[in-house]
Design an enzyme around this catalytic site. Structure first.
Site, PDB file in Angstrom:
ATOM      1  N   ARG A 180       0.844  -1.219   0.000  1.00 58.30           N
ATOM      2  CA  ARG A 180       0.000   0.000   0.000  1.00 58.30           C
ATOM      3  C   ARG A 180       0.873   1.260   0.000  1.00 58.30           C
ATOM      4  O   ARG A 180       0.569   2.252   0.677  1.00 58.30           O
ATOM      5  CB  ARG A 180      -0.931   0.033   1.233  1.00 58.30           C
ATOM      6  CG  ARG A 180      -1.958  -1.060   1.274  1.00 58.30           C
ATOM      7  CD  ARG A 180      -2.950  -0.955   0.104  1.00 58.30           C
ATOM      8  NE  ARG A 180      -4.065  -1.866   0.281  1.00 58.30           N
ATOM      9  CZ  ARG A 180      -4.064  -3.153  -0.064  1.00 58.30           C
ATOM     10  NH1 ARG A 180      -2.999  -3.687  -0.650  1.00 58.30           N
ATOM     11  NH2 ARG A 180      -5.124  -3.905   0.129  1.00 58.30           N
ATOM     12  N   SER A 259     -10.073  -0.341   3.513  1.00 56.56           N
ATOM     13  CA  SER A 259      -9.317  -0.553   4.753  1.00 56.56           C
ATOM     14  C   SER A 259      -8.774   0.785   5.233  1.00 56.56           C
ATOM     15  O   SER A 259      -8.144   1.506   4.465  1.00 56.56           O
ATOM     16  CB  SER A 259      -8.129  -1.484   4.506  1.00 56.56           C
ATOM     17  OG  SER A 259      -8.564  -2.725   4.025  1.00 56.56           O
ATOM     18  N   GLU A 355      -4.199   4.137   6.274  1.00 53.16           N
ATOM     19  CA  GLU A 355      -3.988   3.937   4.832  1.00 53.16           C
ATOM     20  C   GLU A 355      -4.376   5.176   4.011  1.00 53.16           C
ATOM     21  O   GLU A 355      -3.615   5.599   3.149  1.00 53.16           O
ATOM     22  CB  GLU A 355      -4.788   2.715   4.376  1.00 53.16           C
ATOM     23  CG  GLU A 355      -4.082   1.913   3.314  1.00 53.16           C
ATOM     24  CD  GLU A 355      -4.999   0.913   2.655  1.00 53.16           C
ATOM     25  OE1 GLU A 355      -5.759   1.311   1.760  1.00 53.16           O
ATOM     26  OE2 GLU A 355      -4.937  -0.265   3.019  1.00 53.16           O
TER      27      GLU A 355
HETATM   28  N1  EPU Z   1     -10.745 -10.206  10.855  1.00 54.27           N
HETATM   29  C1  EPU Z   1     -11.396 -10.254  12.072  1.00 54.27           C
HETATM   30  N2  EPU Z   1     -12.278  -9.248  12.361  1.00 54.27           N
HETATM   31  C2  EPU Z   1     -12.542  -8.237  11.512  1.00 54.27           C
HETATM   32  C3  EPU Z   1     -11.862  -8.179  10.285  1.00 54.27           C
HETATM   33  C4  EPU Z   1     -10.958  -9.187   9.975  1.00 54.27           C
HETATM   34  O1  EPU Z   1     -11.196 -11.161  12.856  1.00 54.27           O
HETATM   35  O2  EPU Z   1     -13.347  -7.383  11.854  1.00 54.27           O
HETATM   36  C5  EPU Z   1      -9.833 -11.285  10.493  1.00 54.27           C
HETATM   37  C6  EPU Z   1     -10.487 -12.143   9.404  1.00 54.27           C
HETATM   38  O3  EPU Z   1     -11.265 -13.170   9.960  1.00 54.27           O
HETATM   39  C7  EPU Z   1      -9.315 -12.684   8.661  1.00 54.27           C
HETATM   40  C8  EPU Z   1      -8.257 -11.605   8.835  1.00 54.27           C
HETATM   41  O4  EPU Z   1      -8.673 -10.775   9.886  1.00 54.27           O
HETATM   42  O5  EPU Z   1      -8.855 -13.872   9.248  1.00 54.27           O
HETATM   43  C9  EPU Z   1      -8.015 -10.821   7.560  1.00 54.27           C
HETATM   44  O6  EPU Z   1      -9.242 -10.252   7.082  1.00 54.27           O
HETATM   45  P1  EPU Z   1      -9.578 -10.141   5.518  1.00 54.27           P
HETATM   46  O7  EPU Z   1      -9.354 -11.443   4.841  1.00 54.27           O
HETATM   47  O8  EPU Z   1     -10.904  -9.495   5.403  1.00 54.27           O
HETATM   48  O9  EPU Z   1      -8.449  -9.202   4.937  1.00 54.27           O
HETATM   49  P2  EPU Z   1      -7.793  -7.889   5.527  1.00 54.27           P
HETATM   50  O10 EPU Z   1      -6.400  -8.191   5.929  1.00 54.27           O
HETATM   51  O11 EPU Z   1      -8.695  -7.288   6.534  1.00 54.27           O
HETATM   52  C10 EPU Z   1      -6.760  -7.098   3.269  1.00 54.27           C
HETATM   53  C11 EPU Z   1      -6.695  -5.790   2.505  1.00 54.27           C
HETATM   54  C12 EPU Z   1      -7.982  -5.563   1.738  1.00 54.27           C
HETATM   55  C13 EPU Z   1      -8.149  -6.725   0.767  1.00 54.27           C
HETATM   56  C14 EPU Z   1      -8.176  -8.053   1.564  1.00 54.27           C
HETATM   57  C15 EPU Z   1      -8.183  -9.264   0.653  1.00 54.27           C
HETATM   58  C16 EPU Z   1      -5.214  -4.348   3.760  1.00 54.27           C
HETATM   59  C17 EPU Z   1      -5.092  -3.160   4.666  1.00 54.27           C
HETATM   60  N3  EPU Z   1      -6.458  -4.702   3.433  1.00 54.27           N
HETATM   61  O12 EPU Z   1      -7.797  -6.952   4.229  1.00 54.27           O
HETATM   62  O13 EPU Z   1      -7.834  -4.365   0.985  1.00 54.27           O
HETATM   63  O14 EPU Z   1      -9.346  -6.593   0.015  1.00 54.27           O
HETATM   64  O15 EPU Z   1      -6.989  -8.163   2.383  1.00 54.27           O
HETATM   65  O16 EPU Z   1      -6.951  -9.358   0.005  1.00 54.27           O
HETATM   66  O17 EPU Z   1      -4.213  -4.912   3.369  1.00 54.27           O
HETATM   67  C18 EPU Z   1      -8.196  -2.026   1.033  1.00 54.27           C
HETATM   68  O18 EPU Z   1      -6.977  -1.881   1.043  1.00 54.27           O
HETATM   69  O19 EPU Z   1      -8.961  -1.029   1.037  1.00 54.27           O
HETATM   70  C19 EPU Z   1      -8.757  -3.364   1.093  1.00 54.27           C
HETATM   71  C20 EPU Z   1     -10.064  -3.581   1.231  1.00 54.27           C
END
Ligand code: EPU
Length: 359
Positions: A180, A259, A355
């Site tokens: 990012r 995010s 971000e």
């Molecule tokens: N989780 C929780 N509680 C929550 C949110 C997440 O326990 O409220 C846990 C989920 O269960 C999961 C882990 O955290 O095990 C990761 O969550 P998720 O798969 O939704 O991905 P993320 O790390 O929250 C990142 C990117 C997203 C992207 C997704 C899929 C960043 C900051 N965010 O989210 O990007 O769509 O992976 O690749 O890296 C964005 O940048 O705007 C964005 C949406």
């Protein structure tokens, strides 16, 4: 160039250009925060950019580059001249044995561009479907989702230096992509190009033969449910859209900037300590030995899901996303963000990094 409605239009580069005054920015930012641009000019071509720079009134004025407004928090009216990038166009540049090289204008909508590449038979961007924003903003934060980042499909981009009016081309190495992050997010004192380079066109190399990028738990789950063993690019596109729609708020309905925090990276030593205290923590080992923690999990664990500060809130299906519950100010969003950072720091000793760009 003269203000709209002030009695005339100056011809620049054989084209009348308008500086609009006191423009509402609510429709131009996906958080739908109410703010105004003191002055705004819409740029439909490279020539329009050069005309602004050559203008005696506006050429030297401070400027703010606005793409799709999907990664900003407006904390007040924008006093700098807002450059709204509307440069359009999509085309196949080269079809080689190794890749399809496609180009898009910076003002193209990212998701529509992804759909277009698939419809034309140039797969490779499907994992990044439904990311809000424009093509020109995508390299700024090196957007990524479901195992693919922009830098994995990037060829080069064209930009105009707002200080010198020079047009230049950068390859991936010159863009300094990180998680990012890119050279476009850093100020010139740290050798960055923030506020200086206006991206006009972006080119992507979509590798041949196409290979599905799976491996993300959510995608694997979709594959198992649909009983498809050899997914096509369209399958992946559809699954990513379904996953995102189920978990992330649609900015057209609920204002947000995706995010709000980056997933923090910690050393293996730091992590041992954190995991010992919270064994349920979600984390991923990186190739360099460090560990990436799921910021959404950390925020969720601090009890923030569904909470609000004024009209700004934490999305109830994904704690990493802050939302505008209606009429939120940028100040409310940032107050909420600081409160989240503080509570995560107090419990886990980790300072979350935001971000979006705060304006
Ligand atoms: N989780 C929780 N509680 C929550 C949110 C997440 O326990 O409220 C846990 C989920 O269960 C999961 C882990 O955290 O095990 C990761 O969550 P998720 O798969 O939704 O991905 P993320 O790390 O929250 C990142 C990117 C997203 C992207 C997704 C899929 C960043 C900051 N965010 O989210 O990007 O769509 O992976 O690749 O890296 C964005 O940048 O705007 C964005 C949406």
């Amino acid at each position: 160039m003269v203000p709209k409605g002030s009695g005339g239009e100056r011809k620049c580069e054989n084209k009348a250009m308008l500086v609009e005054k006191n423009v509402p920015l609510e429709p131009c930012n996906t958080f739908h925060i109410v703010a105004r641009a003191h002055a705004l000019v819409r740029l439909g071509s490279e020539a329009d950019v050069l005309a602004v720079l050559a203008d005696p009134d506006w050429g030297q004025a401070p400027k703010f580059i606005l793409g799709g407004g999907s990664n900003i928090v407006l904390t007040g009216d924008v006093k700098a001249l807002v450059l709204k990038v509307d440069i359009k166009g999509r085309r196949l540049l080269r079809d080689t044995p190794r890749a399809w090289v496609v180009e898009a204008g910076a003002g193209e909508d990212w998701h529509e561009f992804v759909e277009w590449t698939l419809a034309q038979g140039y797969p490779g961007l499907e994992n990044m479907a439904l990311i809000p924003g424009t093509v020109g903003a995508a390299p700024v934060q090196n957007v990524g989702a479901y195992g693919v980042e922009l830098q994995d499909r990037f060829e080069s981009l064209d930009a105009i230096d707002l200080q010198t009016g020079q047009t230049f081309t950068l390859d991936a190495a010159q863009c300094g992509f990180g998680y990012r992050d890119s050279v476009f997010k850093h100020a010139s004192h740290s050798l960055g190009l923030a506020g200086r380079a206006l991206i006009t066109r972006v080119r992507f190399a979509l590798p041949k033969p196409w290979r599905a990028v799976l491996g993300y738990a959510d995608l694997e789950k979709k594959m198992a449910q649909s009983q498809v063993s050899q997914p096509t690019p369209q399958h992946i596109f559809d699954w990513v859209c379904e996953i995102r729609r189920a978990k992330l708020p649609d900015p057209a309905l609920i204002g947000n900037a995706g995010s709000f925090f980056k997933n923090p990276t910690v050393t293996a030593e730091q992590c041992v300590d954190i995991i010992a205290r919270d064994p349920k923590i979600v984390y991923y080992h990186l190739v360099d030995g460090s560990v990436k923690l799921a910021a959404g999990w950390l925020i969720d664990a601090c009890g923030w899901k569904g909470k609000s500060v004024g009209n700004a809130g934490v999305y109830d299906k994904q704690a990493l996303v802050l939302v505008n519950r209606g009429g939120a100010t940028g100040g409310e969003v940032m107050t909420l963000a600081y409160a989240i950072q503080t509570s995560v720091y107090e419990r886990f000793g980790i300072m979350l990094e935001t971000e979006p760009v705060v304006v």
